[in-house]
Write a protein that holds these residues in place. Structure first.
Motif, PDB file in Angstrom:
ATOM      1  N   PRO A  47      17.839 -18.502  20.808  1.00 20.03           N
ATOM      2  CA  PRO A  47      18.149 -19.680  19.980  1.00 20.03           C
ATOM      3  C   PRO A  47      17.122 -20.794  20.061  1.00 20.03           C
ATOM      4  N   MET A  48      16.389 -20.881  21.180  1.00 14.35           N
ATOM      5  CA  MET A  48      15.432 -21.970  21.346  1.00 14.35           C
ATOM      6  C   MET A  48      14.043 -21.643  20.816  1.00 14.35           C
ATOM      7  N   THR A  49      13.779 -20.377  20.545  1.00  8.72           N
ATOM      8  CA  THR A  49      12.421 -19.985  20.142  1.00  8.72           C
ATOM      9  C   THR A  49      11.904 -20.723  18.906  1.00  8.72           C
ATOM     10  N   PRO A  50      12.694 -20.836  17.817  1.00 11.33           N
ATOM     11  CA  PRO A  50      12.167 -21.539  16.635  1.00 11.33           C
ATOM     12  C   PRO A  50      11.749 -22.979  16.914  1.00 11.33           C
ATOM     13  N   TYR A  51      12.393 -23.604  17.932  1.00 13.49           N
ATOM     14  CA  TYR A  51      12.060 -24.992  18.252  1.00 13.49           C
ATOM     15  C   TYR A  51      10.656 -25.123  18.854  1.00 13.49           C
ATOM     16  N   ARG A  52      10.072 -24.037  19.286  1.00 11.80           N
ATOM     17  CA  ARG A  52       8.706 -24.095  19.800  1.00 11.80           C
ATOM     18  C   ARG A  52       7.694 -24.236  18.670  1.00 11.80           C
ATOM     19  N   TYR A  53       8.136 -23.952  17.459  1.00  7.21           N
ATOM     20  CA  TYR A  53       7.223 -23.940  16.312  1.00  7.21           C
ATOM     21  C   TYR A  53       7.598 -24.971  15.247  1.00  7.21           C
ATOM     22  N   PHE A  54       8.870 -25.389  15.232  1.00  7.97           N
ATOM     23  CA  PHE A  54       9.346 -26.384  14.272  1.00  7.97           C
ATOM     24  C   PHE A  54      10.285 -27.353  14.985  1.00  7.97           C
ATOM     25  N   LYS A  55      10.223 -28.597  14.569  1.00 14.37           N
ATOM     26  CA  LYS A  55      11.073 -29.613  15.195  1.00 14.37           C
ATOM     27  C   LYS A  55      12.543 -29.333  14.936  1.00 14.37           C
ATOM     28  N   ASP A  56      12.865 -28.990  13.683  1.00 13.03           N
ATOM     29  CA  ASP A  56      14.259 -28.758  13.314  1.00 13.03           C
ATOM     30  C   ASP A  56      14.318 -27.992  11.993  1.00 13.03           C
ATOM     31  N   LYS A  57      15.530 -27.790  11.500  1.00  8.70           N
ATOM     32  CA  LYS A  57      15.715 -27.028  10.265  1.00  8.70           C
ATOM     33  C   LYS A  57      15.068 -27.727   9.073  1.00  8.70           C
ATOM     34  N   ASP A  58      15.123 -29.043   9.038  1.00 10.30           N
ATOM     35  CA  ASP A  58      14.530 -29.764   7.906  1.00 10.30           C
ATOM     36  C   ASP A  58      13.032 -29.530   7.824  1.00 10.30           C
ATOM     37  N   ALA A  63       8.564 -26.733   5.025  1.00 11.38           N
ATOM     38  CA  ALA A  63       7.474 -25.751   5.000  1.00 11.38           C
ATOM     39  C   ALA A  63       7.736 -24.674   3.951  1.00 11.38           C
ATOM     40  N   VAL A  64       8.989 -24.238   3.845  1.00 13.19           N
ATOM     41  CA  VAL A  64       9.365 -23.226   2.841  1.00 13.19           C
ATOM     42  C   VAL A  64       9.127 -23.769   1.441  1.00 13.19           C
ATOM     43  N   ARG A  65       9.536 -25.005   1.208  1.00 13.91           N
ATOM     44  CA  ARG A  65       9.387 -25.596  -0.118  1.00 13.91           C
ATOM     45  C   ARG A  65       7.927 -25.864  -0.447  1.00 13.91           C
ATOM     46  N   ALA A  66       7.141 -26.284   0.548  1.00 13.56           N
ATOM     47  CA  ALA A  66       5.708 -26.515   0.317  1.00 13.56           C
ATOM     48  C   ALA A  66       5.025 -25.225  -0.108  1.00 13.56           C
ATOM     49  N   ALA A  67       5.360 -24.131   0.567  1.00 14.82           N
ATOM     50  CA  ALA A  67       4.761 -22.836   0.213  1.00 14.82           C
ATOM     51  C   ALA A  67       5.148 -22.437  -1.208  1.00 14.82           C
ATOM     52  N   ALA A  68       6.397 -22.691  -1.594  1.00 16.97           N
ATOM     53  CA  ALA A  68       6.852 -22.346  -2.945  1.00 16.97           C
ATOM     54  C   ALA A  68       6.160 -23.217  -3.989  1.00 16.97           C
ATOM     55  N   PHE A  69       6.025 -24.516  -3.704  1.00 17.83           N
ATOM     56  CA  PHE A  69       5.309 -25.407  -4.623  1.00 17.83           C
ATOM     57  C   PHE A  69       3.872 -24.922  -4.830  1.00 17.83           C
ATOM     58  N   ASN A  70       3.224 -24.528  -3.748  1.00 18.94           N
ATOM     59  CA  ASN A  70       1.829 -24.089  -3.854  1.00 18.94           C
ATOM     60  C   ASN A  70       1.712 -22.785  -4.634  1.00 18.94           C
ATOM     61  N   ASN A 115      17.383 -31.689  -3.532  1.00 16.44           N
ATOM     62  CA  ASN A 115      16.888 -33.001  -3.121  1.00 16.44           C
ATOM     63  C   ASN A 115      16.886 -33.042  -1.597  1.00 16.44           C
ATOM     64  N   GLN A 116      15.696 -32.938  -1.005  1.00 15.70           N
ATOM     65  CA  GLN A 116      15.597 -32.940   0.445  1.00 15.70           C
ATOM     66  C   GLN A 116      15.379 -34.360   0.950  1.00 15.70           C
ATOM     67  N   PRO A 117      16.300 -34.877   1.771  1.00 19.53           N
ATOM     68  CA  PRO A 117      16.139 -36.238   2.292  1.00 19.53           C
ATOM     69  C   PRO A 117      14.871 -36.361   3.137  1.00 19.53           C
ATOM     70  N   ASN A 118      14.310 -37.554   3.139  1.00 17.26           N
ATOM     71  CA  ASN A 118      13.165 -37.864   4.000  1.00 17.26           C
ATOM     72  C   ASN A 118      11.958 -36.968   3.729  1.00 17.26           C
ATOM     73  N   GLU A 119      11.744 -36.626   2.473  1.00 13.68           N
ATOM     74  CA  GLU A 119      10.610 -35.779   2.125  1.00 13.68           C
ATOM     75  C   GLU A 119       9.284 -36.417   2.525  1.00 13.68           C
ATOM     76  N   GLU A 120       9.260 -37.745   2.590  1.00 12.18           N
ATOM     77  CA  GLU A 120       8.021 -38.440   2.930  1.00 12.18           C
ATOM     78  C   GLU A 120       7.564 -38.150   4.363  1.00 12.18           C
ATOM     79  N   ARG A 121       8.422 -37.574   5.167  1.00 10.37           N
ATOM     80  CA  ARG A 121       8.053 -37.257   6.550  1.00 10.37           C
ATOM     81  C   ARG A 121       7.147 -36.031   6.655  1.00 10.37           C
ATOM     82  N   TYR A 122       7.022 -35.290   5.572  1.00 16.76           N
ATOM     83  CA  TYR A 122       6.330 -34.007   5.641  1.00 16.76           C
ATOM     84  C   TYR A 122       5.104 -34.017   4.724  1.00 16.76           C
ATOM     85  N   PRO A 123       3.937 -34.336   5.272  1.00 12.72           N
ATOM     86  CA  PRO A 123       2.711 -34.459   4.458  1.00 12.72           C
ATOM     87  C   PRO A 123       2.399 -33.201   3.652  1.00 12.72           C
TER      88      PRO A 123
END
Length: 205
Positions: A47-58, A63-70, A115-123
């Motif tokens: 359960p803790m492994t994903p946290y080594r690579y991402f802060k949280d689900k958001d 990252a998923v949405r950025a890849a889709a946009f690109n 509509n993802q809240p706090n989108e400005e947090r993800y450059p």
């Protein structure tokens, strides 16, 4: 013996695996109903492994949405680059837009109906979103420069975009009962061009 540190390539590969697993769950259950523990279970890791690579689900969702946009932008950019002339760009972009939505309906919904809240947090997500918006206007600028359209490029581009989005959402949701999406798109675009007093650029090719 200390565990060997992962290489950048290995880290990137695992991050991609996390995003792939999360995408499946986001599509199946909706982002709001997915937890980090479920993502880890989908991957078969602790359960803790994903946290080594991402802060949280958001952050994973961003990252998923950025890849889709690109991926979406790559299709539009290829359409413009391969169009034989400026008169063909409107149709080429429209075809690429509908093709993306048809081939990747879940990705389309994640980027354009969520509509993802706090989108400005993800450059990375902000940049990918801006790239997509620029692509929905750039081809219009080119058509204006070629004397095919007149007016504000962003306004015209967003008018076309809003029309395409409406058609796609209705079509994906089986809302166009008794009407073919391709036919509706052609008629709407012809009407928009006529309203701007410009001859439609090769809508029938």
């Amino acid at each position: 013996m200390a565990k060997k540190a992962k290489t950048d390539a290995e880290i990137a590969a695992f991050r991609e695996s996390v995003c792939d697993a999360a995408t499946r769950l986001f599509i199946e259950r909706g982002p709001q109903n997915v937890t980090m523990r479920q993502i880890a279970s989908e991957l078969g890791v602790s359960p803790m492994t994903p946290y080594r690579y991402f802060k949280d689900k958001d952050e994973i969702l961003a990252a998923v949405r950025a890849a889709a946009f690109n991926r979406f932008s790559e299709g539009l950019e290829a359409a413009v680059a391969n169009a034989p002339d400026a008169r063909s760009m409107g149709r080429a972009v429209g075809d690429a837009y509908v093709d993306f939505a048809t081939r990747y309906p879940a990705a389309y919904q994640l980027i354009f109906t969520l509509n993802q809240p706090n989108e400005e947090r993800y450059p990375e997500l902000r940049a990918a979103n801006a790239r997509a918006q620029e692509n929905m206007v750039d081809y219009v600028r080119r058509m204006i420069a070629a004397g095919l359209l007149e007016g504000d490029a962003q306004l015209i581009g967003y008018m076309f975009w809003a029309s395409l989005h409406g058609i796609v959402v209705l079509d994906l949701g089986s809302g166009l009962r008794g009407m073919d999406g391709h036919t509706l798109r052609e008629k709407i675009m012809r009407t928009l061009y006529a309203g701007m007093k410009v001859h439609p650029p090769r809508l029938d090719d």
